[in-house]
Write a protein that holds these residues in place. Structure first.
Motif, PDB file in Angstrom:
ATOM      1  N   THR A 123      39.491  41.212  44.113  1.00 50.93           N
ATOM      2  CA  THR A 123      39.404  42.177  43.012  1.00 50.93           C
ATOM      3  C   THR A 123      38.337  41.722  42.023  1.00 50.93           C
ATOM      4  O   THR A 123      37.818  40.608  42.130  1.00 50.93           O
ATOM      5  CB  THR A 123      40.730  42.271  42.222  1.00 50.93           C
ATOM      6  OG1 THR A 123      40.845  41.104  41.388  1.00 50.93           O
ATOM      7  CG2 THR A 123      41.941  42.348  43.139  1.00 50.93           C
ATOM      8  N   TRP A 157      39.124  41.291  38.927  1.00 53.06           N
ATOM      9  CA  TRP A 157      39.980  40.930  37.798  1.00 53.06           C
ATOM     10  C   TRP A 157      40.381  39.460  37.851  1.00 53.06           C
ATOM     11  O   TRP A 157      40.400  38.844  38.912  1.00 53.06           O
ATOM     12  CB  TRP A 157      41.240  41.799  37.773  1.00 53.06           C
ATOM     13  CG  TRP A 157      40.923  43.242  37.568  1.00 53.06           C
ATOM     14  CD1 TRP A 157      40.486  44.128  38.513  1.00 53.06           C
ATOM     15  CD2 TRP A 157      40.983  43.966  36.335  1.00 53.06           C
ATOM     16  NE1 TRP A 157      40.279  45.355  37.947  1.00 53.06           N
ATOM     17  CE2 TRP A 157      40.587  45.297  36.611  1.00 53.06           C
ATOM     18  CE3 TRP A 157      41.356  43.630  35.025  1.00 53.06           C
ATOM     19  CZ2 TRP A 157      40.522  46.286  35.629  1.00 53.06           C
ATOM     20  CZ3 TRP A 157      41.310  44.610  34.051  1.00 53.06           C
ATOM     21  CH2 TRP A 157      40.893  45.922  34.350  1.00 53.06           C
ATOM     22  N   CYS A 189      43.389  36.734  36.505  1.00 55.68           N
ATOM     23  CA  CYS A 189      44.674  36.481  35.851  1.00 55.68           C
ATOM     24  C   CYS A 189      44.454  35.333  34.876  1.00 55.68           C
ATOM     25  O   CYS A 189      44.156  34.206  35.283  1.00 55.68           O
ATOM     26  CB  CYS A 189      45.740  36.080  36.869  1.00 55.68           C
ATOM     27  SG  CYS A 189      46.149  37.398  38.019  1.00 55.68           S
ATOM     28  N   GLU A 191      45.616  32.963  31.532  1.00 54.58           N
ATOM     29  CA  GLU A 191      46.734  32.522  30.714  1.00 54.58           C
ATOM     30  C   GLU A 191      46.175  31.710  29.559  1.00 54.58           C
ATOM     31  O   GLU A 191      45.420  30.762  29.765  1.00 54.58           O
ATOM     32  CB  GLU A 191      47.681  31.668  31.547  1.00 54.58           C
ATOM     33  CG  GLU A 191      48.965  31.372  30.799  1.00 54.58           C
ATOM     34  CD  GLU A 191      49.857  30.394  31.543  1.00 54.58           C
ATOM     35  OE1 GLU A 191      49.738  30.309  32.779  1.00 54.58           O
ATOM     36  OE2 GLU A 191      50.642  29.712  30.863  1.00 54.58           O
ATOM     37  N   ALA A 229      42.321  37.435  40.547  1.00 50.10           N
ATOM     38  CA  ALA A 229      43.515  38.211  40.861  1.00 50.10           C
ATOM     39  C   ALA A 229      43.438  38.730  42.282  1.00 50.10           C
ATOM     40  O   ALA A 229      42.366  39.095  42.766  1.00 50.10           O
ATOM     41  CB  ALA A 229      43.636  39.377  39.885  1.00 50.10           C
ATOM     42  N   ASP A 277      48.162  41.574  42.396  1.00 50.75           N
ATOM     43  CA  ASP A 277      48.311  41.311  40.963  1.00 50.75           C
ATOM     44  C   ASP A 277      47.986  42.534  40.114  1.00 50.75           C
ATOM     45  O   ASP A 277      48.272  42.551  38.920  1.00 50.75           O
ATOM     46  CB  ASP A 277      47.376  40.169  40.524  1.00 50.75           C
ATOM     47  CG  ASP A 277      47.783  38.838  41.142  1.00 50.75           C
ATOM     48  OD1 ASP A 277      48.975  38.507  41.068  1.00 50.75           O
ATOM     49  OD2 ASP A 277      46.905  38.144  41.681  1.00 50.75           O
ATOM     50  N   LEU A 278      47.322  43.517  40.718  1.00 48.83           N
ATOM     51  CA  LEU A 278      46.876  44.669  39.934  1.00 48.83           C
ATOM     52  C   LEU A 278      47.994  45.701  39.828  1.00 48.83           C
ATOM     53  O   LEU A 278      48.798  45.850  40.746  1.00 48.83           O
ATOM     54  CB  LEU A 278      45.658  45.327  40.602  1.00 48.83           C
ATOM     55  CG  LEU A 278      44.421  44.467  40.810  1.00 48.83           C
ATOM     56  CD1 LEU A 278      43.258  45.347  41.289  1.00 48.83           C
ATOM     57  CD2 LEU A 278      44.025  43.727  39.546  1.00 48.83           C
ATOM     58  N   ARG A 296      44.820  49.589  42.295  1.00 50.87           N
ATOM     59  CA  ARG A 296      44.668  48.975  43.626  1.00 50.87           C
ATOM     60  C   ARG A 296      43.709  49.749  44.514  1.00 50.87           C
ATOM     61  O   ARG A 296      43.148  49.199  45.456  1.00 50.87           O
ATOM     62  CB  ARG A 296      46.034  48.867  44.311  1.00 50.87           C
ATOM     63  CG  ARG A 296      46.856  47.771  43.655  1.00 50.87           C
ATOM     64  CD  ARG A 296      48.185  47.559  44.318  1.00 50.87           C
ATOM     65  NE  ARG A 296      49.038  46.811  43.388  1.00 50.87           N
ATOM     66  CZ  ARG A 296      50.330  46.669  43.533  1.00 50.87           C
ATOM     67  NH1 ARG A 296      50.949  47.210  44.563  1.00 50.87           N
ATOM     68  NH2 ARG A 296      51.009  45.976  42.645  1.00 50.87           N
ATOM     69  N   PRO A 356      50.191  35.194  29.864  1.00 55.49           N
ATOM     70  CA  PRO A 356      49.372  35.760  30.932  1.00 55.49           C
ATOM     71  C   PRO A 356      48.779  37.114  30.566  1.00 55.49           C
ATOM     72  O   PRO A 356      49.351  37.860  29.769  1.00 55.49           O
ATOM     73  CB  PRO A 356      50.348  35.900  32.094  1.00 55.49           C
ATOM     74  CG  PRO A 356      51.703  35.960  31.472  1.00 55.49           C
ATOM     75  CD  PRO A 356      51.633  35.302  30.137  1.00 55.49           C
ATOM     76  N   LEU A 411      45.756  40.215  32.377  1.00 59.69           N
ATOM     77  CA  LEU A 411      44.823  40.595  33.426  1.00 59.69           C
ATOM     78  C   LEU A 411      43.523  41.010  32.739  1.00 59.69           C
ATOM     79  O   LEU A 411      43.517  41.911  31.910  1.00 59.69           O
ATOM     80  CB  LEU A 411      45.421  41.768  34.211  1.00 59.69           C
ATOM     81  CG  LEU A 411      44.927  42.027  35.620  1.00 59.69           C
ATOM     82  CD1 LEU A 411      45.072  40.794  36.499  1.00 59.69           C
ATOM     83  CD2 LEU A 411      45.699  43.194  36.227  1.00 59.69           C
TER      84      LEU A 411
END
Lengths: 440, 248
Positions: A177, A179, A181, A183, A230, A234-235, A240, A285, A287
């Motif tokens: 992706t 994107w 993730c 944190e 990601a 995760d999306l 997606r 967390p 995105l």
């Protein structure tokens, strides 16, 4: 003649610049016999890519020559930008294995500076993903240097001083992706920030924004940002179907040089406090699109102009693991006490790297900007001294003002680099204002 | 023509900086590209680039703008008659040499007028017979008024501009559209080393984007940076007895 400087716009000079569009152009420029240096997109902060002779503008050699979707190996000319590589290949599921904090650097520049990214502690520098480079030497001959060869290991991190990098093959990373993730962990002080880094050595990406303004018990408070690419899973479901699509951002541009007073200890202090509170208020967390995660400053065109007409200088050192904690405390104390702390201060854990002349090594790197004036230049001499006392060294892609003696004291590889330059005939042919200043 | 552009797109004079930018913009739209230049072997890296970046089909072709007799054969030999043909052929030379040496001047006139006009003419006839297509001629603001500093080049471009205007008029009802591009200063090999005001100098990428937009929108005459429309209106409006004493 053109007025030329690095990204910091510090001490520009009148320079002769010639655009290179092909290997033949480079051969002609070299045949003239004078000193040259290759320049990519001019994102080195200081005088690394300004020649006292002819500066070779490599942006005219920006062709992508081949991409193998089975292996992720891209062959391209040196002047292509990482931004172009991403625009072309991220939609097909590939991303640079290592990227610095701006995507507006050239492939050749990334190799010459052996740039690092937020994954250095796991993956090493840019050079770790280069299969070969083609370099034109002082006699105009082109050599394909495979990874591991002498010429290759001097060229990665060699600041363009081994020859002109013409082409390279790099290995990209497969991603599912566009994107990340992310944190964010807010830490109350420097020690805690270091503890978070040490506890997150398996996070694919880690970097911290560090407050270099606040003194006292919260000295060096930080926002440590961990990240990983990601996966499709995760999306949110709605994303997606187009996992590489991210929201388009409006690109802002700084239209003029701000007055030198725009950044002072109060505005910068207020920014730091606000930024920290913002990050501390919503940790945890999230995105995040690839461009905001890796390249927040790329959203602001010509951001270097906010420092005004006199430009700015950046300080970046790396301190070895055993002395990093002590050394960072000293550095941040001195910066905070000076009242000159900048709002772009970055702390990052490096993993092991053993190279001929490249900057990274295991430990911690600290980077920050200062508007250029007598006070900040004096402060940087103090920072030089603290770095030397703790066995650290300096990043030449950021440097615009370091004295030769400081480099020699910091880096015992200098003598071997000079000897290589003399033996190959590169000395005197591939020359930047920086290499002259540092006697490389 | 308006709407989404279709290939193949032929680029004449494909080694120039503007041509490279234009080829990329059309390839980014998914158009197959035909690159033509005097020495097509110099275009191998550009072909690889277009294929790698955009996954389109790219063919290379030899064409000599000055060899007018070869032009009909050149167009007939293309793998397909292009949907869009762009002439980025041009040669500026040194005005001082062009003024002193008439052989030199004739070459400039032929390279900027006779050659491109001949190629556009052959393509126009073929497109007219098909009943569709777009021709794009890169001419120059230098052709808007003859100036001491580059009237040899400028007069050739004036001829080419008039030729394109005539083609457009002739083909307006035949399904073939003609775009005249007057780029103004562009940062290319041609202008390297000239001391030009930065605000008036476009990057080749701006020319590429402007040409693509003009083709898609069916525009007739475009300047790349809008300020040039104003500048040239003023330069054209100056009375000759004033203009002849200026040094622009």
């Amino acid at each position: 003649m053109t007025r030329l400087a690095g990204w910091g716009r510090f001490r520009p000079v009148e320079a002769r610049v010639a655009r290179m569009r092909s290997e033949a152009d480079v051969a002609v420029a070299l045949a003239a016999g004078g000193p040259v240096i290759a320049r990519g997109n001019g994102r080195a902060y200081g005088d690394s890519a300004v020649s006292p002779g002819v500066t070779l503008d490599m942006r005219g050699m920006d062709r992508m020559l081949a991409f193998d979707p089975a292996t992720g190996v891209l062959v391209a000319e040196a002047g292509v930008l990482l931004s172009e590589i991403i625009a072309c290949l991220l939609p097909r599921g590939w991303f640079p294995s290592v990227t610095p904090g701006t995507r507006y650097v050239t492939l050749g520049g990334a190799i010459a500076a052996d740039v690092h990214g937020k994954n250095h502690h796991v993956d090493g520098g840019f050079g770790a993903f280069v299969d070969w480079v083609e370099v034109m030497g002082p006699d105009g001959r082109v050599t394909r240097a495979e990874a591991g060869s002498d010429l290759f290991s001097w060229t990665v991190g060699g600041m363009g001083l081994t020859g002109v990098i013409l082409r390279a093959a790099i290995r990209l990373r497969r991603v599912e992706t566009g994107w990340i993730c992310q944190e964010t962990r807010a830490t109350a002080g420097l020690d805690e920030a270091i503890d978070v880094f040490e506890g997150a050595m398996d996070a694919p990406y880690s970097v911290a924004w560090i407050d270099c303004v606040t003194e006292g018990p919260h000295l060096g408070r930080s926002l440590v940002m961990l990240g990983r690419h990601a996966g499709v899973g995760d999306l949110p479901a709605a994303r997606r179907r187009d996992p590489f699509g991210v929201p388009r951002k409006r690109r802002l541009t700084v239209p003029l040089d701000l007055p030198g007073l725009a950044l002072n200890r109060w505005t910068v202090g207020a920014f730091n406090a606000a930024y920290y509170r913002l990050g501390a208020r919503k940790p945890g967390p999230a995105l995040v699109p690839w461009d905001s995660y890796f390249y927040p400053l790329d959203a602001i065109g010509d951001w270097n102009r906010i420092y005004g007409r006199r430009g700015f200088v950046q300080f970046q050192c790396v301190l070895p693991e055993d002395s990093a904690r002590r050394g960072l405390h000293r550095l941040v104390e001195v910066i905070a006490a000076s009242g000159q702390g900048s709002f772009l201060s970055v702390l990052k854990r490096f993993g092991p790297q053993d190279s001929r002349f490249a900057f990274p090594r295991a430990g911690y790197t600290l980077a920050l900007d200062f508007p250029a004036h007598d006070g900040s230049l004096d402060l940087m001499q103090t920072l030089d001294r603290i770095t030397l006392e703790h066995g650290g060294r300096f990043y030449l892609a950021k440097d615009a003002r370091m004295p030769r003696a400081v480099l020699e004291a910091a880096d015992d590889r200098v003598a071997a680099f000079r000897a290589m330059r003399a033996a190959t005939g590169a000395a005197g042919r591939f020359v930047s204002l920086q290499s002259e200043r540092l006697g490389l | 023509m308006s709407g989404r552009v279709q290939g193949p797109v032929l680029i004449l004079g494909a080694t120039s900086d503007m041509a490279r930018a234009i080829a990329r913009d059309f390839a980014a739209r998914g158009c197959d590209i035909q690159l033509a230049a005097r020495e097509p072997e110099r275009l191998e890296a550009d072909r690889a680039d277009l294929v790698t970046r955009y996954g389109v089909g790219v063919t290379l072709h030899a064409v000599d703008a000055l060899d007018v007799d070869s032009h009909a054969g050149f167009v007939a030999g293309l793998p397909a008659l292009p949907r869009v043909a762009v002439s980025a052929i041009g040669l500026m030379g040194e005005q001082a040499e062009n003024a002193a040496d008439m052989t030199r001047a004739a070459t400039i006139l032929r390279a900027n007028f006779e050659g491109p006009a001949s190629l556009m003419g052959v393509l126009a006839n073929a497109m007219e017979a098909r009943g569709s297509g777009t021709l794009v001629g890169i001419s120059s603001v230098a052709g808007e008024r003859g100036r001491a500093s580059n009237y040899v080049y400028g007069s050739a471009k004036a001829g080419f501009t008039a030729y394109l205007s005539g083609l457009r008029n002739r083909l307006a009802k035949k399904g073939v559209h003609v775009v005249t591009v007057l780029p103004g200063f562009v940062a290319t090999r041609m202008t390297e080393g000239m001391d030009l005001p930065a605000r008036l100098v476009a990057q080749p990428e701006e020319v590429g984007a402007a040409v693509l937009a003009a083709v898609e929108k069916g525009r007739d005459v475009i300047y790349v940076r809008p300020v040039w429309r104003l500048i040239m209106a003023i330069i054209r409006a100056l009375p000759e007895r004033v203009f002849k004493k200026t040094s622009i």
